[in-house]
Design a protein around this motif. Structure first.
Motif, PDB file in Angstrom:
ATOM      1  N   ASP A  46     -13.492  -1.719   1.114  1.00 51.72           N
ATOM      2  CA  ASP A  46     -14.717  -0.782   1.027  1.00 51.72           C
ATOM      3  C   ASP A  46     -14.384   0.259  -0.085  1.00 51.72           C
ATOM      4  O   ASP A  46     -13.606   1.162   0.026  1.00 51.72           O
ATOM      5  CB  ASP A  46     -15.260  -0.005   2.284  1.00 51.72           C
ATOM      6  CG  ASP A  46     -16.260   0.745   2.152  1.00 51.72           C
ATOM      7  OD1 ASP A  46     -16.881   0.620   0.973  1.00 51.72           O
ATOM      8  OD2 ASP A  46     -16.821   1.234   3.085  1.00 51.72           O
ATOM      9  N   LEU A  47     -14.847   0.059  -1.220  1.00 51.05           N
ATOM     10  CA  LEU A  47     -14.452   0.807  -2.501  1.00 51.05           C
ATOM     11  C   LEU A  47     -15.471   1.963  -2.653  1.00 51.05           C
ATOM     12  O   LEU A  47     -16.738   1.698  -2.906  1.00 51.05           O
ATOM     13  CB  LEU A  47     -14.222  -0.073  -3.641  1.00 51.05           C
ATOM     14  CG  LEU A  47     -13.827   0.274  -5.028  1.00 51.05           C
ATOM     15  CD1 LEU A  47     -12.329   1.081  -4.588  1.00 51.05           C
ATOM     16  CD2 LEU A  47     -13.623  -0.728  -6.054  1.00 51.05           C
ATOM     17  N   GLY A  48     -14.948   3.003  -3.060  1.00 53.91           N
ATOM     18  CA  GLY A  48     -15.722   4.385  -2.953  1.00 53.91           C
ATOM     19  C   GLY A  48     -16.563   4.385  -1.838  1.00 53.91           C
ATOM     20  O   GLY A  48     -17.782   4.628  -1.751  1.00 53.91           O
ATOM     21  N   GLY A  90      -7.851   7.064  -3.543  1.00 50.53           N
ATOM     22  CA  GLY A  90      -7.685   6.249  -4.827  1.00 50.53           C
ATOM     23  C   GLY A  90      -9.381   6.104  -5.341  1.00 50.53           C
ATOM     24  O   GLY A  90     -10.267   6.619  -4.836  1.00 50.53           O
ATOM     25  N   SER A  91      -9.580   5.215  -6.579  1.00 46.90           N
ATOM     26  CA  SER A  91     -10.798   5.098  -6.870  1.00 46.90           C
ATOM     27  C   SER A  91     -10.794   3.639  -7.464  1.00 46.90           C
ATOM     28  O   SER A  91     -10.087   2.802  -7.371  1.00 46.90           O
ATOM     29  CB  SER A  91     -10.693   6.096  -8.362  1.00 46.90           C
ATOM     30  OG  SER A  91      -9.994   5.647  -9.193  1.00 46.90           O
ATOM     31  N   GLU A  93     -11.030   2.834 -10.482  1.00 51.46           N
ATOM     32  CA  GLU A  93     -10.302   2.662 -11.780  1.00 51.46           C
ATOM     33  C   GLU A  93      -8.854   2.595 -11.409  1.00 51.46           C
ATOM     34  O   GLU A  93      -8.274   2.339 -12.182  1.00 51.46           O
ATOM     35  CB  GLU A  93     -10.523   3.764 -12.792  1.00 51.46           C
ATOM     36  CG  GLU A  93     -12.262   3.891 -13.073  1.00 51.46           C
ATOM     37  CD  GLU A  93     -13.121   4.255 -11.995  1.00 51.46           C
ATOM     38  OE1 GLU A  93     -14.410   3.913 -12.294  1.00 51.46           O
ATOM     39  OE2 GLU A  93     -12.931   5.117 -11.329  1.00 51.46           O
ATOM     40  N   ALA A  94      -8.369   2.922 -10.264  1.00 53.42           N
ATOM     41  CA  ALA A  94      -6.874   3.027  -9.806  1.00 53.42           C
ATOM     42  C   ALA A  94      -6.774   2.583  -8.366  1.00 53.42           C
ATOM     43  O   ALA A  94      -6.900   3.553  -7.586  1.00 53.42           O
ATOM     44  CB  ALA A  94      -6.092   4.254 -10.180  1.00 53.42           C
ATOM     45  N   ILE A  95      -6.942   1.345  -8.000  1.00 55.26           N
ATOM     46  CA  ILE A  95      -6.972   0.895  -6.644  1.00 55.26           C
ATOM     47  C   ILE A  95      -5.600   0.719  -6.197  1.00 55.26           C
ATOM     48  O   ILE A  95      -4.756   0.101  -6.514  1.00 55.26           O
ATOM     49  CB  ILE A  95      -7.804  -0.508  -6.385  1.00 55.26           C
ATOM     50  CG1 ILE A  95      -9.031  -0.420  -7.071  1.00 55.26           C
ATOM     51  CG2 ILE A  95      -7.818  -0.765  -5.042  1.00 55.26           C
ATOM     52  CD1 ILE A  95      -9.919  -1.732  -7.092  1.00 55.26           C
ATOM     53  N   PRO A  96      -5.278   1.451  -5.129  1.00 55.89           N
ATOM     54  CA  PRO A  96      -3.887   1.613  -4.497  1.00 55.89           C
ATOM     55  C   PRO A  96      -3.706   0.415  -3.578  1.00 55.89           C
ATOM     56  O   PRO A  96      -3.167   0.555  -2.577  1.00 55.89           O
ATOM     57  CB  PRO A  96      -3.944   3.019  -3.563  1.00 55.89           C
ATOM     58  CG  PRO A  96      -5.208   3.130  -3.274  1.00 55.89           C
ATOM     59  CD  PRO A  96      -6.080   2.432  -4.232  1.00 55.89           C
ATOM     60  N   LEU A  97      -3.862  -0.924  -4.048  1.00 56.66           N
ATOM     61  CA  LEU A  97      -3.501  -1.992  -3.244  1.00 56.66           C
ATOM     62  C   LEU A  97      -2.741  -3.128  -4.181  1.00 56.66           C
ATOM     63  O   LEU A  97      -3.116  -3.000  -5.485  1.00 56.66           O
ATOM     64  CB  LEU A  97      -4.830  -2.648  -2.791  1.00 56.66           C
ATOM     65  CG  LEU A  97      -5.496  -1.737  -1.635  1.00 56.66           C
ATOM     66  CD1 LEU A  97      -7.108  -2.658  -1.223  1.00 56.66           C
ATOM     67  CD2 LEU A  97      -4.910  -1.401  -0.431  1.00 56.66           C
ATOM     68  N   PRO A  98      -2.139  -4.290  -3.554  1.00 56.68           N
ATOM     69  CA  PRO A  98      -1.363  -4.944  -4.472  1.00 56.68           C
ATOM     70  C   PRO A  98      -2.338  -6.105  -4.780  1.00 56.68           C
ATOM     71  O   PRO A  98      -3.647  -6.036  -4.414  1.00 56.68           O
ATOM     72  CB  PRO A  98      -0.463  -5.660  -3.315  1.00 56.68           C
ATOM     73  CG  PRO A  98      -0.432  -5.142  -2.007  1.00 56.68           C
ATOM     74  CD  PRO A  98      -1.727  -4.269  -2.169  1.00 56.68           C
TER      75      PRO A  98
END
Length: 259
Positions: A46-48, A90-91, A93-98
Protein backbone atom coordinates in the motif's frame (compact mmCIF):
# COMPACT_ATOMS: atom_id res chain seq x y z
CA UNK A 1 -0.51 22.72 -11.20
CA UNK A 2 3.24 23.42 -11.18
CA UNK A 3 5.78 21.37 -9.23
CA UNK A 4 5.92 23.70 -6.22
CA UNK A 5 2.13 23.87 -5.91
CA UNK A 6 1.90 20.10 -6.32
CA UNK A 7 4.40 19.59 -3.50
CA UNK A 8 2.51 22.04 -1.27
CA UNK A 9 -0.75 20.15 -1.80
CA UNK A 10 0.85 16.72 -1.40
CA UNK A 11 2.52 17.69 1.88
CA UNK A 12 -0.57 19.36 3.37
CA UNK A 13 -2.18 16.27 4.90
CA UNK A 14 0.09 15.75 7.90
CA UNK A 15 -1.32 18.75 9.75
CA UNK A 16 -4.80 17.22 9.44
CA UNK A 17 -3.82 13.56 9.95
CA UNK A 18 -6.27 12.94 12.81
CA UNK A 19 -9.17 14.53 10.90
CA UNK A 20 -8.20 12.55 7.79
CA UNK A 21 -8.27 9.30 9.78
CA UNK A 22 -11.64 10.16 11.29
CA UNK A 23 -13.49 11.52 8.28
CA UNK A 24 -12.13 10.04 5.05
CA UNK A 25 -13.95 6.97 3.64
CA UNK A 26 -12.45 3.56 3.07
CA UNK A 27 -12.68 1.86 -0.35
CA UNK A 28 -15.31 -0.40 -1.91
CA UNK A 29 -14.30 -3.98 -1.14
CA UNK A 30 -15.41 -5.11 -4.59
CA UNK A 31 -12.95 -2.66 -6.13
CA UNK A 32 -10.05 -3.98 -4.08
CA UNK A 33 -11.01 -7.60 -4.82
CA UNK A 34 -11.04 -6.77 -8.56
CA UNK A 35 -7.46 -5.54 -8.30
CA UNK A 36 -6.24 -8.50 -6.26
CA UNK A 37 -7.86 -11.14 -8.46
CA UNK A 38 -5.43 -10.22 -11.24
CA UNK A 39 -2.32 -10.42 -9.02
CA UNK A 40 -0.13 -13.55 -8.85
CA UNK A 41 -0.25 -13.55 -5.04
CA UNK A 42 -1.34 -11.58 -1.99
CA UNK A 43 1.90 -9.80 -1.06
CA UNK A 44 0.67 -6.22 -1.34
CA UNK A 45 2.33 -2.83 -1.00
CA UNK A 46 0.00 0.00 0.00
CA UNK A 47 1.99 2.92 -1.38
CA UNK A 48 1.32 6.41 -0.06
CA UNK A 49 -0.81 4.63 2.54
CA UNK A 50 -1.83 7.74 4.50
CA UNK A 51 -3.67 6.84 7.69
CA UNK A 52 -4.44 3.31 6.53
CA UNK A 53 -7.88 3.59 4.92
CA UNK A 54 -6.94 1.20 2.10
CA UNK A 55 -4.62 -0.81 4.34
CA UNK A 56 -7.52 -1.86 6.53
CA UNK A 57 -9.55 -3.11 3.56
CA UNK A 58 -6.56 -5.10 2.27
CA UNK A 59 -6.03 -6.71 5.67
CA UNK A 60 -9.71 -7.61 5.86
CA UNK A 61 -9.46 -9.34 2.47
CA UNK A 62 -6.55 -11.49 3.64
CA UNK A 63 -3.65 -9.71 1.97
CA UNK A 64 -0.11 -9.73 3.41
CA UNK A 65 0.32 -5.95 3.52
CA UNK A 66 3.30 -3.64 3.80
CA UNK A 67 2.33 0.04 4.07
CA UNK A 68 4.69 2.84 3.01
CA UNK A 69 3.97 6.50 3.82
CA UNK A 70 6.25 9.57 3.74
CA UNK A 71 4.44 11.83 6.22
CA UNK A 72 5.31 11.12 9.89
CA UNK A 73 1.93 12.26 11.26
CA UNK A 74 -0.01 10.17 8.75
CA UNK A 75 2.26 7.20 9.43
CA UNK A 76 1.65 7.52 13.17
CA UNK A 77 -2.12 7.39 12.58
CA UNK A 78 -1.69 4.35 10.34
CA UNK A 79 0.37 2.50 12.97
CA UNK A 80 -2.30 3.26 15.56
CA UNK A 81 -5.21 2.09 13.39
CA UNK A 82 -3.42 -0.95 11.90
CA UNK A 83 -1.01 -2.15 14.60
CA UNK A 84 -0.45 -5.57 13.02
CA UNK A 85 0.70 -4.16 9.67
CA UNK A 86 4.34 -3.58 8.78
CA UNK A 87 4.36 0.19 8.23
CA UNK A 88 7.48 1.89 6.88
CA UNK A 89 8.59 5.44 6.25
CA UNK A 90 9.23 5.91 2.55
CA UNK A 91 7.81 7.24 -0.68
CA UNK A 92 6.85 6.14 -4.17
CA UNK A 93 10.13 7.59 -5.37
CA UNK A 94 12.19 5.65 -2.80
CA UNK A 95 10.44 2.42 -1.79
CA UNK A 96 12.17 0.68 1.15
CA UNK A 97 11.57 -2.86 -0.15
CA UNK A 98 13.68 -5.43 -2.04
CA UNK A 99 13.37 -6.19 -5.74
CA UNK A 100 10.40 -8.32 -6.86
CA UNK A 101 9.09 -8.52 -3.29
CA UNK A 102 5.38 -7.79 -3.83
CA UNK A 103 2.63 -9.10 -6.10
CA UNK A 104 0.63 -5.88 -6.20
CA UNK A 105 1.18 -2.18 -5.58
CA UNK A 106 -1.96 -0.25 -4.67
CA UNK A 107 -2.28 3.48 -4.04
CA UNK A 108 -5.43 4.92 -2.47
CA UNK A 109 -6.05 8.57 -3.45
CA UNK A 110 -2.29 8.95 -3.78
CA UNK A 111 -1.02 8.08 -7.26
CA UNK A 112 -1.64 11.58 -8.62
CA UNK A 113 0.98 12.87 -6.14
CA UNK A 114 3.71 10.51 -7.38
CA UNK A 115 6.54 11.73 -9.61
CA UNK A 116 6.12 8.83 -12.01
CA UNK A 117 9.38 9.56 -13.83
CA UNK A 118 11.09 8.42 -10.61
CA UNK A 119 8.36 6.32 -9.00
CA UNK A 120 7.73 4.27 -12.15
CA UNK A 121 11.08 2.45 -12.12
CA UNK A 122 10.79 1.99 -8.35
CA UNK A 123 7.36 0.38 -8.65
CA UNK A 124 8.64 -1.77 -11.51
CA UNK A 125 11.60 -2.83 -9.34
CA UNK A 126 9.57 -4.03 -6.34
CA UNK A 127 6.85 -5.79 -8.37
CA UNK A 128 7.18 -9.48 -9.13
CA UNK A 129 6.71 -10.58 -12.77
CA UNK A 130 3.04 -10.51 -13.61
CA UNK A 131 2.35 -8.15 -10.72
CA UNK A 132 -0.35 -5.51 -10.64
CA UNK A 133 -0.24 -1.75 -10.17
CA UNK A 134 -3.51 -0.03 -9.27
CA UNK A 135 -4.60 3.43 -8.26
CA UNK A 136 -7.89 3.78 -6.40
CA UNK A 137 -9.82 7.01 -5.92
CA UNK A 138 -13.07 7.66 -4.08
CA UNK A 139 -15.17 10.01 -6.22
CA UNK A 140 -18.55 11.63 -5.67
CA UNK A 141 -21.34 10.18 -7.77
CA UNK A 142 -22.52 13.40 -9.39
CA UNK A 143 -25.03 11.50 -11.48
CA UNK A 144 -27.18 12.05 -8.37
CA UNK A 145 -28.67 15.55 -8.63
CA UNK A 146 -27.97 16.80 -5.10
CA UNK A 147 -24.39 15.49 -5.27
CA UNK A 148 -23.85 17.42 -8.53
CA UNK A 149 -25.15 20.54 -6.79
CA UNK A 150 -22.85 19.89 -3.82
CA UNK A 151 -19.84 19.60 -6.13
CA UNK A 152 -20.74 22.90 -7.77
CA UNK A 153 -21.24 24.71 -4.46
CA UNK A 154 -18.08 23.24 -2.91
CA UNK A 155 -15.83 24.47 -5.70
CA UNK A 156 -12.63 22.93 -7.10
CA UNK A 157 -10.68 23.23 -3.83
CA UNK A 158 -13.02 20.71 -2.19
CA UNK A 159 -14.25 18.76 -5.23
CA UNK A 160 -11.48 18.76 -7.80
CA UNK A 161 -11.27 17.42 -11.36
CA UNK A 162 -10.60 13.84 -10.23
CA UNK A 163 -13.44 13.83 -7.69
CA UNK A 164 -16.31 13.01 -10.08
CA UNK A 165 -16.56 10.02 -12.45
CA UNK A 166 -16.19 11.90 -15.73
CA UNK A 167 -13.36 14.04 -14.39
CA UNK A 168 -11.56 10.99 -13.03
CA UNK A 169 -11.83 9.13 -16.34
CA UNK A 170 -10.38 12.08 -18.22
CA UNK A 171 -7.59 12.67 -15.69
CA UNK A 172 -6.43 9.04 -15.69
CA UNK A 173 -7.00 8.18 -19.36
CA UNK A 174 -3.45 9.22 -20.25
CA UNK A 175 -1.83 8.40 -16.92
CA UNK A 176 1.96 8.31 -17.01
CA UNK A 177 2.54 4.64 -16.29
CA UNK A 178 5.95 3.16 -15.43
CA UNK A 179 8.64 2.80 -18.07
CA UNK A 180 12.17 1.50 -17.54
CA UNK A 181 14.99 2.58 -19.84
CA UNK A 182 12.41 4.05 -22.20
CA UNK A 183 10.66 0.67 -22.52
CA UNK A 184 7.07 0.11 -21.48
CA UNK A 185 6.99 -2.53 -18.75
CA UNK A 186 3.26 -2.51 -18.21
CA UNK A 187 0.28 -3.49 -20.35
CA UNK A 188 -2.77 -1.46 -21.25
CA UNK A 189 -4.55 0.11 -18.26
CA UNK A 190 -8.15 -0.74 -17.36
CA UNK A 191 -10.61 1.68 -15.73
CA UNK A 192 -13.57 0.57 -13.63
CA UNK A 193 -16.06 2.14 -11.24
CA UNK A 194 -17.54 0.41 -8.20
CA UNK A 195 -20.54 1.65 -6.15
CA UNK A 196 -19.61 2.89 -2.72
CA UNK A 197 -21.13 5.07 -0.03
CA UNK A 198 -20.08 7.01 3.04
CA UNK A 199 -22.35 7.49 6.06
CA UNK A 200 -22.23 11.17 6.98
CA UNK A 201 -24.06 13.95 8.76
CA UNK A 202 -23.92 17.52 7.48
CA UNK A 203 -21.22 18.35 10.02
CA UNK A 204 -19.12 15.28 9.29
CA UNK A 205 -19.37 15.81 5.52
CA UNK A 206 -18.16 19.38 5.97
CA UNK A 207 -15.28 17.96 8.03
CA UNK A 208 -14.52 15.43 5.28
CA UNK A 209 -14.38 18.11 2.58
CA UNK A 210 -12.17 20.16 4.87
CA UNK A 211 -9.48 17.45 4.60
CA UNK A 212 -9.09 17.93 0.83
CA UNK A 213 -5.69 19.27 -0.17
CA UNK A 214 -7.12 22.35 -1.86
CA UNK A 215 -8.95 23.27 1.33
CA UNK A 216 -5.99 22.58 3.61
CA UNK A 217 -3.73 25.05 1.78
CA UNK A 218 -6.34 27.85 1.72
CA UNK A 219 -5.90 30.92 3.92
CA UNK A 220 -7.97 30.33 7.05
CA UNK A 221 -10.50 33.09 6.34
CA UNK A 222 -11.22 31.74 2.84
CA UNK A 223 -11.34 28.18 4.10
CA UNK A 224 -13.91 29.08 6.77
CA UNK A 225 -16.07 30.92 4.24
CA UNK A 226 -15.95 27.97 1.85
CA UNK A 227 -16.89 25.47 4.56
CA UNK A 228 -19.68 27.74 5.82
CA UNK A 229 -21.10 27.86 2.29
CA UNK A 230 -21.08 24.05 2.07
CA UNK A 231 -22.72 23.79 5.50
CA UNK A 232 -25.48 26.20 4.45
CA UNK A 233 -26.10 24.20 1.27
CA UNK A 234 -26.41 20.93 3.23
CA UNK A 235 -28.77 22.54 5.74
CA UNK A 236 -31.07 23.55 2.90
CA UNK A 237 -31.32 20.16 1.19
CA UNK A 238 -33.90 17.60 2.32
CA UNK A 239 -31.45 14.78 1.66
CA UNK A 240 -28.87 16.16 4.09
CA UNK A 241 -30.56 18.59 6.47
CA UNK A 242 -31.45 16.11 9.22
CA UNK A 243 -29.43 13.32 10.80
CA UNK A 244 -27.30 10.75 9.01
CA UNK A 245 -27.37 10.05 5.28
CA UNK A 246 -25.36 8.10 2.72
CA UNK A 247 -23.14 10.19 0.44
CA UNK A 248 -23.32 8.42 -2.96
CA UNK A 249 -19.78 7.63 -4.06
CA UNK A 250 -17.85 5.39 -6.42
CA UNK A 251 -14.46 3.79 -5.98
CA UNK A 252 -12.68 4.40 -9.27
CA UNK A 253 -9.84 2.06 -10.20
CA UNK A 254 -7.02 2.25 -12.72
CA UNK A 255 -5.43 -1.23 -12.97
CA UNK A 256 -2.44 -2.27 -15.08
CA UNK A 257 -0.36 -5.42 -15.18
CA UNK A 258 3.43 -5.69 -15.22
CA UNK A 259 4.71 -7.56 -18.27
Amino acid sequence: MDQNERHLHASSFGAAAAAYAEHRPDYAHAAVRWVLEAAPGLRVLDLGAGTGKLTGVLVGLGAEVVAVEPDPAMLAELRCSQPTVRALSGSAEAIPLPDASVDAVLAGNAMHWFDMAVAGPEIDRVLAPGGILAGLWNVMDDRVAWVADLARVSGPAAVGPRDTPAGWRAATAAAHLPRTGGTARFGSPEQRLFPHGHRRTADSLVATLGTRAGMLVMPEKERKAALDGIRAFLAGRPETAEGEFALPMLTAVLRVGRL
